[in-house]
Design a protein around this motif. Structure first.
Motif, short mmCIF file in Angstrom:
data_model
loop_
_atom_site.label_atom_id
_atom_site.label_comp_id
_atom_site.label_asym_id
_atom_site.label_seq_id
_atom_site.Cartn_x
_atom_site.Cartn_y
_atom_site.Cartn_z
N GLU A 164 0.97 -1.19 0.01
CA GLU A 164 -0.03 0.02 0.00
C GLU A 164 0.83 1.09 0.07
O GLU A 164 0.60 2.25 -0.89
CB GLU A 164 -0.95 0.13 1.40
CG GLU A 164 -1.90 1.06 1.34
CD GLU A 164 -2.90 0.98 2.36
OE1 GLU A 164 -3.42 2.19 2.66
OE2 GLU A 164 -3.10 0.02 3.05
N ASN A 213 2.35 1.76 -3.56
CA ASN A 213 1.25 2.11 -4.39
C ASN A 213 0.79 3.33 -4.36
O ASN A 213 0.06 3.84 -5.18
CB ASN A 213 0.26 0.80 -4.62
CG ASN A 213 0.79 -0.27 -5.31
OD1 ASN A 213 1.96 -0.07 -5.85
ND2 ASN A 213 0.09 -1.43 -5.01
N SER A 214 0.89 4.12 -3.20
CA SER A 214 0.42 5.36 -2.75
C SER A 214 1.79 6.41 -2.80
O SER A 214 1.49 7.75 -2.44
CB SER A 214 -0.20 5.31 -1.48
OG SER A 214 0.56 5.09 -0.49
N ARG A 253 6.13 1.06 -8.55
CA ARG A 253 4.98 0.28 -7.66
C ARG A 253 5.05 -0.99 -7.71
O ARG A 253 5.44 -1.68 -8.87
CB ARG A 253 3.64 1.37 -8.04
CG ARG A 253 3.81 2.61 -7.84
CD ARG A 253 2.57 3.46 -8.24
NE ARG A 253 2.66 4.68 -7.99
CZ ARG A 253 1.67 5.64 -7.43
NH1 ARG A 253 0.41 4.87 -7.41
NH2 ARG A 253 1.67 6.75 -7.35
N THR A 268 1.96 -3.43 -8.79
CA THR A 268 1.05 -3.70 -9.50
C THR A 268 0.64 -5.14 -10.02
O THR A 268 -0.41 -5.63 -10.18
CB THR A 268 0.91 -2.83 -10.87
OG1 THR A 268 1.91 -2.80 -11.59
CG2 THR A 268 0.78 -1.32 -9.96
N ASP A 269 1.97 -5.91 -10.19
CA ASP A 269 1.73 -7.17 -10.69
C ASP A 269 1.77 -8.18 -9.33
O ASP A 269 2.91 -8.69 -9.35
CB ASP A 269 3.11 -7.51 -11.82
CG ASP A 269 2.68 -8.91 -12.51
OD1 ASP A 269 1.86 -9.55 -12.00
OD2 ASP A 269 3.49 -8.93 -13.59
N LEU A 270 0.72 -8.40 -8.94
CA LEU A 270 0.73 -9.15 -7.73
C LEU A 270 1.14 -10.75 -8.08
O LEU A 270 1.51 -11.18 -7.22
CB LEU A 270 -0.72 -9.09 -6.90
CG LEU A 270 -0.89 -7.68 -6.54
CD1 LEU A 270 -2.40 -7.83 -6.01
CD2 LEU A 270 -0.09 -7.16 -5.53
#
Length: 277
Positions: free
Chosen positions: A159, A162-163, A170, A172-174
């Motif tokens: 978190e 990504n913030s 970041r 984003t690719d979990l």
């Protein structure tokens, strides 16, 4: 020319001695410290004026530490203790293997180096890495921390990443992250290979103490040196060093979590920074 201040040394000596038990008489402090009673009386008066010492309200002629003494240790975090205790262990390993080691801790969404042995290595590529920051997804140290921290902390870190507003990477690719975590946990370490032979490469392992992840230990070499043969030789040494660091930190953590510290005796705050990883 000496810069030592005798009165400060003596005041600190008194605080250290008084930390051994709850209440002291002037005669007992004189016998324990070897300081003249007149000196003790003067320094105790100063410490009492500064609210670090008080006279026992129940027993005439006895002195006690106050809770204010605990404030002197409020700035001592687990990360600071980790760096201090790890230093001689890391230096010893670097003397043996010649390559530098660095110790990293989590700092928001990055790994921050708090100690390194580059000054002790003949092969270090720079004089020091202390204070340098590394991204969680792009470094061996960051990937190791992500892999071995608990799921709740990992969610917080993702978190945070990504913030972020600094334009950094970041997560984003979990799916890729889960694959990286499985691979890193399976082998017990993460590696960053340099793209060019003149660059550095890094091997990172977790540092656990008292059952919790406290940081990461990083072994640095030249990219051209990092191959399967070097990994086979280096991994046990780095893992062993990380284990020794964790074992060295554990007693300090137990002392900091003492549940029933005596009033007036200097202890780490069990609910404060000492308990924070």
């Amino acid at each position: 020319m000496s810069t030592e201040v005798r009165s400060v040394q003596r005041a600190l000596q008194i605080l250290r001695v008084m930390n051994e038990r709850v209440s002291w008489t002037l005669q007992e402090l004189h016998q324990r410290t070897g300081l003249a009673k007149s000196t003790l009386h003067r320094l105790l008066g100063t410490l009492e004026a500064e609210k670090y010492v008080r006279t026992d309200p129940h027993v005439y002629g006895h002195y006690q530490l106050t809770q204010a003494v605990g404030n002197l240790s409020c700035g001592v975090t687990t990360q600071m203790q980790l760096a201090e205790l790890a230093a001689p262990i890391m230096v010893s390993t670097t003397h043996a293997i010649k390559w530098p080691l660095s110790l990293g801790v989590i700092d928001r969404h990055q790994i921050r180096v708090v100690y390194c042995t580059m000054p002790y290595s003949p092969y270090a590529m720079r004089t020091s890495s202390v204070g340098r920051r590394y991204e969680l997804t792009e470094s061996a140290s960051g990937r190791t921390y992500l892999a071995f921290c608990d799921p709740a902390e990992r969610r917080i870190l993702i978190e945070e990443m990504n913030s972020r507003e600094d334009g950094g990477p970041r997560m984003t690719d979990l799916r890729a992250m889960r694959h990286m975590i499985r691979q890193t946990r399976r082998q017990g370490f993460a590696v960053r290979y340099g793209q060019h032979r003149s660059e550095s490469a890094a091997l990172a392992v977790p540092v656990f103490s008292a059952g919790l992840l406290r940081g990461v230990l990083v072994y640095t070499t030249f990219a051209r040196q990092m191959d399967e043969r070097m990994l086979k030789r280096a991994v046990p040494t780095v893992l062993g060093t990380a284990q020794r660091i964790g074992e060295a930190l554990a007693p300090a953590l137990r002392a900091g979590a003492a549940p029933h510290a005596q009033p007036g005796v200097l202890r780490q705050d069990p609910a404060g920074r000492m308990a924070a990883a």
